[in-house]
Scaffold this motif. Structure first.
Motif, short mmCIF file in Angstrom:
data_model
loop_
_atom_site.label_atom_id
_atom_site.label_comp_id
_atom_site.label_asym_id
_atom_site.label_seq_id
_atom_site.Cartn_x
_atom_site.Cartn_y
_atom_site.Cartn_z
N ARG A 239 46.79 31.72 5.60
CA ARG A 239 46.76 32.94 4.88
C ARG A 239 48.20 33.76 5.45
N SER A 240 48.70 34.46 4.63
CA SER A 240 49.85 35.21 5.07
C SER A 240 49.85 36.57 4.59
N ALA A 241 50.53 37.46 5.27
CA ALA A 241 50.29 39.03 4.56
C ALA A 241 51.96 39.49 5.01
N TYR A 242 52.37 40.09 4.19
CA TYR A 242 53.99 40.60 4.34
C TYR A 242 54.07 41.95 3.91
N ALA A 243 54.86 42.75 4.82
CA ALA A 243 55.15 44.01 4.68
C ALA A 243 56.59 44.32 4.76
N TYR A 244 57.23 45.13 3.84
CA TYR A 244 58.68 45.38 4.01
C TYR A 244 59.06 46.91 3.85
N THR A 245 60.16 47.32 4.67
CA THR A 245 60.69 48.79 4.39
C THR A 245 62.04 48.83 4.50
N ALA B 14 50.34 47.33 8.55
CA ALA B 14 49.91 47.22 7.40
C ALA B 14 49.84 45.69 7.04
N ALA B 15 50.58 44.96 7.67
CA ALA B 15 50.49 43.64 7.02
C ALA B 15 49.34 42.93 8.07
N ALA C 154 45.63 43.04 6.64
CA ALA C 154 45.34 42.33 5.55
C ALA C 154 44.63 41.07 5.98
N ARG D 227 50.26 24.39 5.57
CA ARG D 227 49.35 23.70 4.56
C ARG D 227 49.57 22.14 4.61
N TYR E 262 65.13 41.22 2.35
CA TYR E 262 63.86 41.65 2.86
C TYR E 262 62.79 42.05 2.00
N THR E 263 63.21 42.32 0.60
CA THR E 263 62.14 42.72 -0.24
C THR E 263 61.18 41.49 -0.76
#
Lengths: 443, 462
Positions: B61-67, B81-82, B85, B320, B334-335
Motif C-alpha cells: 500500500r502507498s500514500a503520497y502527499a505533495y506541496t 498527511a501521507a 493514510a 508486488r 512533484y505533483t
C-alpha cells in the motif's frame, strides 16, 4: 512574503520597470485522491499547490513569467519583461479593467464536504458492488475517488480584481470481466452528487464490460453509424480547437471566415454557455464577464470563440472564452460549457432509425488519430453491430475514418440523451447522434 | 535542497504511523517556451516550478502527499498527511544517508542564453519551412527548454540528486491548396544544454515538416483493411512503445493487468525481434542518470530473439512482483508519485534488407513517418497514426496516402513482425501515463508486419 504582499510588490515592480500594465493570476488548490484495490487502500494522495502567473504589457505586447516561490518579485518581472520585448506579432492584446459580475451558484457537491474516511468508504463500496453483480467480474482494475478545491484570483494594474472558487469531485470504476480466455475492461464515471449512487456506477461499469464479450471486427466498408453520447462527447472534444478564433486567425482552423455559412445539418445547434447551471462561472480567465452564445444554429455557423485579443483583431466583442490551462500558461481560448442541444428521440428510437449499421460506444487514441487543423480523423473504435434495428453482437478492433466537417453535415438525427464530461474549466456535452455514413476498417 | 537533519525529520514524520518505507522528493525546475507563428514570436513564457512530495509504503500500500511549499513545516505536514493514510505495527528507523550527486552541468546552461539567440534558431527553421513550397500556408515553430534539478532521499539511505536539462525544437507546417489542407511535423530534441543545437539542424527540421505537409496535400485517402505494412525507423518505433512497452511496465504487470503477465522466459515476439529500454544513452531525450527513486539508470534488455527477458520495474511494483527495481521509476513532476515508465525504448538492429521487405510485400502500406498512439495494457489493444504513408502495389511504392491509422493487439502484432532492417534510429516523443507526461525516445530499424488492420477513409483495398 504572504501572497498579498508578494502580489502588490510584483505589480508595483512591473510598473516601476517600465511596463504599461501588469496582471497576476494566482491559483491555489488542494486535492484528495484515493484508489481502492481488493478492499484495501491501494493509492492515496493529498496535495496543496499554488503558483502565480505574471503577465506584463509593453507597447501592447504580452510577456509571461510564472513562479511557485513567492520571493524575488524583481526577477519574476524581469523575466516577463524580457519575454514581452521579443513578441513580434502586431496584434494588440487589451487587458480587462474593473468589472462587475453576475452572482453564480455552483451545484451542491456533497462529496467534497465528506471526511476522508467517508470518501474512502464510498470507493470501497463501489468495488464491493462491482464484484457482486456478476460471476464473470474477475476483479476491479481501477476504483478511484477524487475531490478538490481551487481558487483563482486575477488582479491587474487597471483595477481588475476578480475572484472565483471551484470545487470538484468525481469517481471512476473499471471492472475486469472474463469469460474463458476473453478479457475486457468496463468503465463508468460519476460526478458531484451522483457519486453517492455507487450501485448505479457499478452496474454501468460492469454492463459496459460484459457487453463487450464476444466482440469481433466487422468487414471493412461504409456503415451508417450511431454515436452513443459518451463516445460522441469524447469525439467532439478533440475538435474544439477548430472553434478557436486564435487558431482561425492563424490559419489553423478550417472554420476561419465561415460565419454565416451552413457547416452542419439543420439538426445541429451548438451552444457555449459559461453560465450553464451544472458548471457556472462568472468570468473567464482574463476577467471578461460570462456571455452565453449559440455557436452553430440549426446548422448555420454563428461565431468563433474569442478572447480580448482575437476579438480586437476581428472587430467584435470577446465571447468570454479566454483560457489559461494553468497560471503558467499564456492567455489562449477554450470552450466553457459547450454542448449540442438535444433532440426528441431517445436511444431506442435512434437505434430504430439506424436500421442496419454500427453503434459506436468508445473511440481511442484521440490525441493521435484526430487532426484538428484539417478535420481528418481515423480512430480505433468499439461498439455493436446492428441489423434491422436489433443489436447482433459487440464489435472491436475496427477504425472509423472521415472528416469532421463532412460528418457535421451528415448528422441525420440528434438524440435526447445529452451527457456531459466531468466539470472543469471546460465541460463538453453531447447527445447520441445518428450519422448517415462513415468508412470503417475491420477484417 | 535540504539538510540531512531536516530530511531525517521529514522521513521520521512519514514513518510515524508504522510505514515500512518513506521517501522525500524535491525539485526546482526552470523552463522557457517560445512560439513563433508565421515568422513572428507570438508567445513567450518562463516558469519556475518548485515543490516536494513525500511517499510512504506499508507493504504494497502507498500514500503520497505533495506541496508547493517546501518549508520544513510544510514538508513535515505533508509527511504526516501521507502517514495518516497507512497504519501498521511496523517500526523501522532511517538508515544513514549515502550522498551521491549524479548531476552533470550542461556546457551551455539555458539560463545563460538570451531570447534573441533562441529566436535566431527558430527563425532559421521558419525560413526553411516557409520557403520549401508556395503551398506552405502557415508555419508554427516552438522551442521549449527545461532545466530540472531533482533530489530524492529515503529511509534506506538513498540521498541522490540529478540535473536534467532538455530542449526541443518543433515545426508544424500547413500546406494548403483550394479548400484542402494537410499538416507536417518534425520535433528533434535532446537532453543537453543549449549545446544540444550542435545536433539539431533547424533548417533540416523546417524542411522535413514542409516536405511531409506538401507530400500529404497531394496524397489520396488511405484504403482500409487488413494488409502487410512496412514501418520505417525512427518514430516508427512508436509501434513497439504502444504494442509492447507499456504492457511491460510494472504499473500494469504487478497488478495482473497486462497481456504479458507471467511470460518471462517465453516467446512473445517473432525471433527476429530484440528490444531494449536504455536510459543511459548520453544526452538522449529519454535519458536520466538516476530514476526518480534514486536508482541509477541502466540498459534493460526487454526481449531477446523474441523471448521476454525483463519488465520495467519501480520500487512499489517490485514489492508486488518480488523483483528488483530496474531504474525505471519516473514522474512528470512533484505533483505525481513516480511509477515504472520507459526511457529510450527501441527494437534492436536486425539483418534484413530494407528494400527487399518492400519488394516482396505484395499490396500494402509503407508507413514512412508515424504519429502518436495509445494502448490498453490489459487487452493489448493499441492504435497509432500514420503521418506519412505510401500505397504499395505488387512490391512497388505507387502513391502517397493520407489519414491512415494502424490498430491491433500487441501480443499478435509482435509475432507478425517478419523483417527487421540493419540500421536503427530514434525520435523524440512525450509519453503520457499514470505519473504524467515524460520525455521518451522511441526507435527501431525499418520493420515489416505481415498483417495489420489499416484504418482510412479511401474505400477498401481491392
Amino acid at each position: 512574503m504572504t501572497y498579498n504582499e508578494f502580489r502588490k510588490s510584483v505589480l508595483d515592480t512591473a510598473l516601476a520597470l517600465g511596463c504599461d500594465a501588469a496582471e497576476t493570476v494566482f491559483v491555489e488548490g488542494d486535492s484528495f485522491q484515493v484508489g481502492v484495490l481488493s478492499q484495501e487502500i491501494d493509492t492515496y494522495s493529498v496535495s496543496r499547490k499554488f503558483g502565480m502567473g505574471l503577465r506584463v504589457q509593453v507597447n501592447g505586447r504580452d510577456g509571461y513569467a510564472y513562479t511557485e516561490k513567492l520571493e524575488d518579485p524583481e526577477s519574476l518581472c524581469r523575466r516577463a519583461l524580457d519575454n514581452a520585448r521579443v513578441i513580434g506579432t502586431s496584434d494588440d492584446h487589451p487587458m480587462q479593467g474593473a468589472q462587475t459580475y453576475a452572482t453564480v451558484t455552483a451545484p451542491e457537491n456533497p462529496v467534497c464536504d465528506m471526511s476522508e474516511r467517508e470518501k474512502i468508504a464510498l470507493a470501497l463500496e463501489a468495488e464491493r458492488r462491482a464484484l457482486s453483480i456478476d460471476p464473470r467480474v474477475e476483479r476491479v482494475s481501477r476504483d478511484m475517488l477524487i475531490t478538490g478545491h481551487t481558487t483563482i484570483h486575477i488582479s491587474n494594474t487597471l483595477g481588475l480584481d476578480a475572484h472565483r472558487e471551484n470545487r470538484y469531485s468525481y469517481s471512476y470504476l473499471s471492472p475486469i470481466v472474463r469469460e474463458g480466455d476473453e478479457v475486457h475492461d468496463g468503465m463508468a464515471f460519476r460526478t458531484g452528487r451522483d457519486i453517492l449512487d455507487t450501485a448505479s456506477l457499478a452496474e454501468e461499469a460492469v454492463q459496459d464490460g460484459l457487453s463487450q464479450l464476444g466482440a469481433a471486427p466487422v468487414h471493412s466498408g461504409n456503415y451508417r453509424v450511431l454515436f452513443k453520447n459518451i463516445a460522441a462527447v469524447d469525439f467532439f472534444e478533440a475538435f474544439m480547437p477548430m472553434f478557436s478564433a486564435d487558431n482561425a486567425q492563424k490559419g489553423l482552423s478550417p472554420l476561419a471566415g465561415r460565419e454565416g455559412e451552413n457547416i452542419a445539418s439543420a439538426a445541429v445547434t451548438l451552444c457555449d454557455d459559461p453560465l450553464y447551471p451544472a458548471n457556472p462561472r462568472a468570468f473567464d480567465d482574463e476577467g471578461t464577464p460570462s456571455v452565453s452564445k449559440t455557436v452553430v444554429e440549426n446548422g448555420v455557423f454563428r461565431t468563433l470563440l474569442h478572447n480580448l485579443k482575437t476579438a480586437k483583431k476581428a472587430g467584435c466583442a470577446s465571447t468570454s472564452n479566454a483560457d489559461r490551462p494553468s497560471a503558467a500558461s499564456p492567455v489562449g481560448i477554450a470552450p466553457s460549457n459547450f454542448y449540442m442541444t438535444s433532440g426528441e428521440d431517445d436511444f431506442e428510437t435512434l437505434k430504430r432509425k439506424l436500421g442496419t449499421g454500427l453503434i459506436i460506444t468508445e473511440v481511442s487514441g484521440l490525441h493521435a488519430g484526430v487532426n484538428a487543423v484539417t478535420g481528418d480523423f481515423s480512430l480505433l473504435s468499439k461498439g455493436f453491430l446492428v441489423e434491422n434495428s436489433e443489436i447482433v453482437r459487440p464489435v472491436d478492433q475496427i477504425t472509423i475514418a472521415g472528416s469532421f466537417l463532412t460528418l457535421l453535415k451528415e448528422i441525420e438525427t440528434v438524440g435526447s440523451d445529452l451527457k456531459f464530461t466531468p466539470p472543469g474549466s471546460s465541460m463538453l456535452g453531447m447527445p447520441s447522434i445518428l450519422i448517415s455514413g462513415l468508412m470503417v476498417a475491420g477484417k | 535542497m535540504i539538510t540531512e537533519t531536516s530530511a531525517q525529520l521529514v522521513l521520521e514524520a512519514a514513518l510515524s504511523s508504522g510505514g515500512d518505507f518513506a521517501e522525500l522528493y524535491m525539485e526546482d525546475t526552470v523552463s522557457n517556451s517560445l512560439v513563433m507563428i508565421d515568422g513572428a514570436v507570438d508567445n513567450a513564457t518562463s516558469a519556475r516550478s518548485t515543490g516536494a512530495g513525500v511517499r510512504v509504503f506499508s507493504g504494497v500500500r502507498s500514500a503520497y502527499a505533495y506541496t508547493a511549499d517546501t518549508s520544513l513545516d510544510a514538508l513535515i505536514g505533508a509527511a504526516k498527511a501521507a502517514a495518516a493514510a497507512l497504519s501498521s505495527d511496523s517500526r523501522i528507523s532511517v538508515v544513514p544517508f549515502r550522498p551521491a550527486d549524479y548531476a552533470v552541468s550542461p556546457r551551455i546552461p539555458y539560463a545563460t542564453v538570451d531570447n534573441a539567440t533562441r529566436i535566431a534558431k527558430m527563425h532559421e527553421a521558419h525560413l526553411a519551412s516557409k520557403s520549401y513550397s508556395d503551398e506552405i500556408s502557415q508555419v508554427v515553430v516552438s522551442l521549449l527548454d527545461v532545466d530540472k534539478s531533482m533530489f530524492v532521499c529515503n529511509t534506506e539511505g538513498v540521498w541522490a540528486s540529478d540535473r536534467r536539462p532538455r530542449m526541443r525544437l518543433a515545426v508544424q507546417a500547413v500546406a494548403s491548396k483550394g479548400g484542402d489542407s494537410q499538416t507536417g511535423y518534425d520535433s528533434p530534441g535532446n537532453a543537453r544544454g543549449f549545446e544540444g543545437f550542435d545536433l539539431i539542424d533547424p533548417t533540416a527540421c523546417g524542411k522535413e515538416a514542409s516536405r511531409q505537409a506538401v507530400t500529404m496535400l497531394h496524397a489520396d485517402e488511405c484504403p482500409a483493411g487488413v494488409m502487410p505494412v512496412v514501418i520505417d525507423g525512427g518514430f516508427g518505433g512508436v509501434i513497439f512503445h504502444e504494442a509492447c512497452g507499456h504492457s511491460l511496465e510494472a504499473t500494469s504487470v504487478s497488478k495482473g493487468n497486462s497481456v504479458f503477465c507471467g511470460k518471462l522466459g517465453t516467446q512473445i515476439a517473432a525471433p527476429c525481434v530484440s528490444a531494449v529500454d536504455d536510459g543511459t544513452m548520453e544526452g538522449e531525450w529519454g535519458s536520466i542518470h538516476i530514476d526518480d527513486e534514486g536508482t541509477p539508470s541502466r540498459r534493460n534488455l526487454l526481449i531477446e530473439n523474441g523471448i521476454l527477458k525483463s519488465y520495467l520495474i519501480d520500487r512499489l511494483g517490485g514489492r508486488r512482483m518480488g523483483m528488483a527495481p530496474t531504474g525505471s521509476s519516473r514522474r512528470q513532476d512533484y505533483t505525481y508519485a513516480p511509477t515504472s515508465r520507459m526511457t529510450n525504448t527501441f527494437i534492436c538492429e536486425g539483418k534484413d534488407d530494407p528494400e527487399e521487405m518492400i519488394r516482396t510485400m505484395g499490396d500494402g502500406i509503407f508507413a514512412a513517418y508515424m504519429g502518436g498512439g495509445s494502448v490498453s495494457p490489459l487487452t493489448g489493444e493499441f492504435n497509432f497514426a500514420v503521418r506519412e504513408g505510401y500505397l504499395v502495389r505488387d512490391g512497388k511504392i505507387v502513391a502517397p496516402v493520407r489519414g491512415a491509422t494502424l490498430i491491433g493487439r500487441g501480443a499478435d502484432v509482435l509475432m507478425k513482425i517478419d523483417r527487421v532492417g540493419p540500421r536503427m534510429w530514434m525520435a523524440q516523443g512525450m509519453c503520457g501515463s499514470l505519473s504524467g507526461s515524460i520525455p521518451t525516445n522511441v526507435g527501431q530499424p525499418r520493420i515489416r508486419v505481415s498483417q495489420i488492420t489499416v484504418g482510412g477513409k479511401g474505400g477498401t483495398l481491392a
